[in-house]
Write an enzyme that holds these catalytic residues in place. Structure first.
Site, short mmCIF file in Angstrom:
data_model
loop_
_atom_site.label_atom_id
_atom_site.label_comp_id
_atom_site.label_asym_id
_atom_site.label_seq_id
_atom_site.Cartn_x
_atom_site.Cartn_y
_atom_site.Cartn_z
N CYS A 133 0.79 -1.23 0.12
CA CYS A 133 0.05 0.07 -0.12
C CYS A 133 1.04 1.24 0.02
O CYS A 133 1.68 1.53 0.73
CB CYS A 133 -0.84 0.04 1.32
SG CYS A 133 -1.59 1.49 1.72
N GLU A 168 9.76 1.41 -11.76
CA GLU A 168 8.22 1.50 -12.04
C GLU A 168 7.10 1.61 -11.18
O GLU A 168 6.33 0.82 -11.23
CB GLU A 168 8.10 0.20 -13.00
CG GLU A 168 9.02 0.16 -14.36
CD GLU A 168 8.78 -1.13 -15.16
OE1 GLU A 168 9.14 -1.11 -16.14
OE2 GLU A 168 8.21 -2.32 -14.50
N CYS A 178 -7.43 0.63 1.52
CA CYS A 178 -7.58 -0.03 2.85
C CYS A 178 -7.83 1.28 3.94
O CYS A 178 -7.81 2.40 3.38
CB CYS A 178 -6.20 -0.58 3.36
SG CYS A 178 -4.66 0.53 3.40
N GLU A 324 15.01 0.82 -19.82
CA GLU A 324 14.62 -0.49 -20.11
C GLU A 324 13.94 -0.47 -21.56
O GLU A 324 13.28 0.40 -21.89
CB GLU A 324 13.75 -1.18 -19.22
CG GLU A 324 14.28 -1.14 -17.87
CD GLU A 324 13.25 -2.07 -17.05
OE1 GLU A 324 12.11 -2.51 -17.58
OE2 GLU A 324 13.19 -1.93 -15.79
N GLU A 372 10.06 -13.96 -15.74
CA GLU A 372 10.58 -13.24 -17.08
C GLU A 372 11.64 -14.04 -17.61
O GLU A 372 12.30 -13.55 -18.37
CB GLU A 372 10.92 -11.97 -16.70
CG GLU A 372 10.10 -10.79 -16.23
CD GLU A 372 10.47 -9.63 -15.85
OE1 GLU A 372 9.76 -8.47 -16.22
OE2 GLU A 372 11.47 -9.59 -15.05
N LYS A 373 11.68 -15.53 -17.57
CA LYS A 373 12.71 -16.45 -18.02
C LYS A 373 12.55 -16.24 -19.47
O LYS A 373 13.63 -16.63 -20.24
CB LYS A 373 12.62 -17.77 -17.34
CG LYS A 373 11.49 -18.38 -17.54
CD LYS A 373 11.38 -19.77 -16.97
CE LYS A 373 10.03 -20.51 -16.65
NZ LYS A 373 9.10 -20.00 -16.08
N PHE A 374 11.45 -15.98 -20.05
CA PHE A 374 11.32 -16.08 -21.58
C PHE A 374 11.47 -14.44 -22.21
O PHE A 374 11.38 -14.46 -23.38
CB PHE A 374 10.06 -16.76 -22.01
CG PHE A 374 10.05 -18.14 -21.73
CD1 PHE A 374 10.95 -19.02 -22.30
CD2 PHE A 374 8.93 -18.64 -20.81
CE1 PHE A 374 10.70 -20.37 -21.66
CE2 PHE A 374 9.04 -20.02 -20.28
CZ PHE A 374 9.73 -20.67 -21.00
N HIS A 375 11.88 -13.85 -21.39
CA HIS A 375 12.21 -12.29 -21.82
C HIS A 375 13.63 -12.41 -22.29
O HIS A 375 14.56 -12.83 -21.78
CB HIS A 375 12.12 -11.41 -20.78
CG HIS A 375 11.87 -9.90 -21.25
ND1 HIS A 375 13.21 -9.28 -21.34
CD2 HIS A 375 10.86 -9.14 -20.85
CE1 HIS A 375 12.46 -7.89 -21.83
NE2 HIS A 375 11.44 -7.89 -21.72
#
Length: 708
Positions: A133, A168, A178, A324, A372-375
Site C-alpha cells: 500500500c 516502475e 485500505c 529499459e 521473466e525467463k522467456f524475456h
C-alpha cells in the site's frame, strides 16, 4: 562485512555533470544486471563480457531487498561490495537501485497491513512484486531504512554513477483502498481544502445529498451502488499519484542527504496515465523511461516517438535515459514477437534522435527461472554464439562512435499541451461519450505531425508565458479541464503571435470538474471566438462529412497537394455558434449539416483554431493549414512515409538522424554535407539508407536548422 574498496583501475566517472546524465563519458550503454540469480562464479564472466560489448553502465540491485535484508535487523552487503568492486575493475559504472520495489516475505508477515486492498475490499497477496500500500507507514519506514543503509555504505564508491529509486512506480498497484489509505486520503484533503465548506463546494455535495459534516466521514471511492462523485474521483487520482510520489520523495531525501551530488532517477513507463509525470519529473535529477514497442505493430515506431518526445519534454529538453527496452521479444504479451535483425538497432537510434543520452535494456543475462525467463536479454540463453549477443556487441561499438552526440538537444517548434489532471477528469464516468479517451484523441494529431517530419515537445498548459512562447504552434488535442489562469496564458500566447489549435470537448470544466459559467469553451470563448451550444457524440459506426470551405479549401489544396478537401467526423461533434471566428470547415451531412465544424479566429499577431469534431487521420488537413500559417517546416521535405528525420544540436555541431522504418532502400536529400558517424564516410547532397537502416550525419552548428 568489509567496506567497499577504491580500485586502482581508471575511474570511469570522469566527466563533470552539466547537461549530461552522469559523469560516465559518452552515451550510456548497458542493462539490468541481476547477479543474485546466478552463482558467484558467473559474475566475473559477466563483467568480462560487458567490457567486450562496450557496456558502460548497468542497473544493479533493483529486486535485491530479500538478499540485502534477509530478516529484521539482519544485513548482508558483502556480495554487493564484491559486485561493485568487480564492475569498477572492469570500467563499468553502476546505476545502483534502492531495492524497494518488492518488500520481502518476512516484512509482509510481520506487517500484513502492508499488502494493498482493491476497491472491492480484496487484499492482494505476496508472491509477485510491488505488493504494498503506498500509504503504509510500515512499508515507508522499512524502505527508508533500507535506502539509508545502502546510501551510507556506497555513497563514495567509485563505481556509483546514478541512484535508481524503486522501479516502475505504479506498474501493478496504483491505488489502495485500505483503512490506512483512507486516513492518508483525509489528511491529503485537509491540506488541499483546509475546510469542509471548501471541500463540499469543490465536490458539489449538494447533489444527491452527499454533503459531509466531518472529514472523518470521507472514505476512498470504494465500490458503490451507482455512479460516484466525479470530483471525489478526480481528487482520488491526484491523491494516488501524490501518495506514490511521497514514497519516492522519502527515499530521495535520504540519498540527497547522504550522497549529495550523485544524480537520482526512477524509471517511468512512457505516457502512463496514473502518475502525473510533470510533478514527478520535477523531483528527478534525470528522467528515465522503460519503453516496449511491439515488433508486431507496423506503426509502433510512431507511438515510440511520441513517448520519447514526452520524456525529453519533462525536463524541458534535457537529455534523458532509455532505462529499459527489450533486446528482442518480451514475455508478457499474449504473443511475444521477436525483433527481426536490425530493428533493435533502429529503435535504439530513434530514442537517441529524440533526446536520449543512454540506451539500456532489460536485461543483461537472460534468467532461467521466474516470471521473466522467456524475456530476451543482451546475453541470451544460448550465450555468445547467439544472434542476440552479436547484435549486443555490434551496437556497443556503434554507440561509441556516436559518443559526441551526448549532451546535445533536440529542437521543436510545435508544442502539444498535456495536463494529467485534465486526462484523469476526461475519462471519469458519466461523460457525454465514453469513447473520448486522451491517448486515442492525441494519436492522430501526433501521427499527422510525425508524417510531416515536424518534431514536437509536450508542454504543461500552466508552464508560463516564456515557455509557451518558445513554440510557433501549440496544439491541444483535448483540454477538457482548464483553469482560468492557464486560459489567460493561452490568450496572451495567441495575441503575442502564437498559433493555437484546440481540439473538441476542451475548456469544459475548471479544476473542480465544475462546468465553466456559460458553458464551453469557458475562459477560451473569447480566444476561440465560438460557443458550444450542444455536444453531439457520433454513434458507433456512423460518420458525417466535413468539408473545408472557401479560401481554406484552396489554401489546403495548395499546401498539401490533396485532391479532396473533405473529411469524415466520427466519434464526436459539437453544435458550434460563431462569436467572432471564421468558418474553416462545416458539416456536409448528418444532423449538423451546415453547422461550423472547424473555425479560426485571428488574435493579434497570432490565431486560434477550434476543431469541434474528431477527424481521425484527417486532422492533418487542418494542422497543415496551421503549420503553414505559422511558418513551421520540416528539416527535410518530401521524404517517404517510412523515413523519420530528426535533428539534435550542440554548441559545436548538428546531428541529422535519418531512420528508415521501411523495407526498401531510400535516398534522402540532405540540408547540409557532413560525415555519417555510423560509417565514418563523407556524405554530400543526399544519403542512401538501407531497409531498417539509419544514418547520423554530423554537420556544423551553422547548419540550416540551427541558424538564427
Amino acid at each position: 562485512m568489509t567496506t567497499p574498496r577504491a580500485s586502482e583501475a581508471p575511474d570511469p566517472l570522469s566527466r563533470v555533470p552539466g547537461d549530461f546524465l552522469t559523469r560516465v563519458p559518452g552515451l550510456l550503454y548497458g542493462g539490468d544486471w541481476n547477479p543474485e540469480q546466478w552463482p558467484e562464479a558467473v559474475w566475473a564472466e559477466d563483467a568480462a563480457l560487458m567490457r567486450e560489448a562496450g557496456v558502460t553502465m548497468v542497473t544493479l540491485g533493483v529486486f535485491s531487498w530479500a538478499r540485502l535484508q534477509p530478516g529484521p535487523g539482519q544485513w548482508d552487503f558483502g556480495w554487493l561490495d564484491r559486485l561493485l568492486d568487480l564492475l569498477h575493475d572492469h570500467g563499468v559504472a553502476a546505476d545502483l537501485a534502492t531495492a524497494t520495489a518488492s518488500p520481502p516475505a518476512w516484512l509482509i508477515r510481520a506487517h500484513p497491513g502492508i499488502l494493498p486492498v482493491t476497491a472491492d475490499g480484496v487484499r492482494l497477496e505476496f508472491g509477485s512484486r510491488q505488493h504494498y500500500c503506498p500509504s503504509s507507514g510500515a512499508y515507508r519506514s522499512a524502505a527508508v531504512t533500507l535506502t539509508r543503509k545502502i546510501a551510507e555504505r556506497y555513497a563514495g564508491h567509485p563505481a556509483l554513477a546514478l541512484w535508481h529509486i524503486h522501479n516502475e512506480y505504479g506498474d501493478h498497484v496504483t491505488e489502495c483502498f485500505c483503512d490506512e489509505s483512507a486516513a492518508d486520503f483525509r489528511r491529503w484533503l485537509r491540506a488541499r481544502y483546509g475546510t469542509l465548506d471548501a471541500l463540499n463546494h469543490a465536490w458539489g455535495t449538494a447533489f444527491w445529498s452527499q454533503r459531509y459534516g466531518a472529514f472523518e466521514e470521507i472514505e476512498p471511492p470504494r465500490r458503490a451502488p451507482g455512479p460516484g462523485n466525479p470530483t471525489q474521483g478526480l481528487d482520488w487520482r491526484r491523491f494516488c499519484s501524490d501518495a506514490l510520489l511521497a514514497c519516492y520523495r522519502a527515499e530521495k531525501a535520504v540519498l540527497d542527504e547522504v550522497a549529495p551530488g550523485t544524480p537520482v532517477t526512477t524509471n517511468f513507463m512512457s505516457m502512463f496515465k496514473p502518475l502525473d509525470y510533470w510533478a514527478w519529473a520535477a523531483e528527478e535529477d534525470v528522467v528515465s523511461d522503460d519503453a516496449y514497442p511491439d515488433p508486431a505493430d507496423p506503426r509502433a515506431h510512431v507511438e515510440a516517438a511520441l513517448n520519447y518526445d514526452l520524456m525529453r519534454s519533462l525536463k524541458r529538453g534535457r537529455p534523458w535515459l532509455l532505462m529499459e527496452q527489450a533486446p528482442s521479444a518480451v514475455s508478457w504479451r499474449p504473443v511475444n514477437v521477436p525483433k527481426p535483425p536490425g530493428l533493435q538497432r533502429l529503435w535504439s537510434l530513434q530514442a537517441l534522435a529524440r533526446g536520449a543520452d543512454g540506451i539500456m535494456y532489460f536485461q543483461w543475462r537472460a534468467s532461467v527461472a521466474g516470471a521473466e525467463k522467456f524475456h530476451s536479454a543482451m546475453l541470451p540463453h544460448r550465450g555468445t554464439g547467439s544472434r542476440g549477443w552479436a547484435s549486443t556487441v555490434r551496437f556497443g561499438a556503434e554507440l561509441a562512435r556516436l559518443a559526441r552526440v551526448a549532451g546535445s538537444r533536440t529542437r521543436a517548434e510545435v508544442g502539444i499541451l498535456l495536463d494529467w489532471e485534465s486526462w484523469w477528469a476526461l475519462e471519469l464516468d458519466d461523460r457525454p461519450s465514453a469513447r473520448m479517451r486522451w491517448r486515442e484523441l492525441l494519436r492522430p494529431w501526433y501521427a499527422a505531425l510525425y508524417a510531416r517530419g515536424v518534431t514536437v515537445d509536450f508542454v504543461r498548459p500552466g508552464a508560463g508565458g516564456v515557455e509557451l512562447g518558445a513554440y510557433r504552434v501549440l496544439l491541444a488535442p483535448n483540454l477538457y479541464l482548464l483553469r482560468g489562469e492557464d486560459a489567460g496564458a493561452l490568450d496572451a500566447y495567441t495575441r503575442g503571435g502564437g498559433h493555437l489549435v484546440c481540439g473538441p470537448f476542451s475548456s469544459v470544466v475548471d479544476e473542480h470538474d465544475h462546468v465553466h459559467p456559460g458553458g464551453a469553451p469557458g475562459p477560451l470563448r473569447e480566444v476561440l471566438g465560438v460557443a458550444v451550444d450542444e455536444w453531439w457524440p457520433v454513434a458507433d459506426g456512423e460518420s458525417w462529412e466535413v468539408g473545408l470551405s472557401g479560401g481554406a479549401a484552396s489554401a489546403f489544396a495548395s499546401a498539401s497537394g490533396a485532391a479532396s478537401a473533405s473529411a469524415s467526423a466520427t466519434l464526436w461533434s459539437e453544435w458550434l455558434c460563431l462569436e467572432g471566428a471564421d468558418v474553416v470547415a462545416a458539416y456536409g451531412s448528418g444532423p449538423l449539416r451546415g453547422v461550423p465544424a472547424v473555425t479560426r479566429r485571428a488574435r493579434g499577431a497570432g490565431a486560434a483554431w477550434y476543431v469541434g469534431c474528431h477527424l481521425g487521420e484527417r486532422i492533418g488537413d487542418v494542422l497543415e493549414l496551421a503549420l503553414e500559417g505559422a511558418g513551421v517546416r520540416p528539416v527535410v521535405a518530401g521524404v517517404p512515409d517510412s523515413v523519420e528525420v530528426v535533428v539534435r544540436g550542440s554548441d559545436e555541431s548538428s546531428y541529422l538522424f535519418v531512420l528508415n522504418h521501411g523495407d526498401e532502400e531510400v535516398c534522402v536529400p540532405l540540408p547540409w554535407d557532413g560525415v555519417d558517424l555510423l560509417t565514418g564516410g563523407a556524405v554530400r547532397g543526399e544519403v542512401r539508407v538501407a531497409p531498417w537502416g539509419a544514418a547520423v550525419v554530423c554537420g556544423s552548428r551553422e547548419s540550416p536548422p540551427f541558424r538564427s
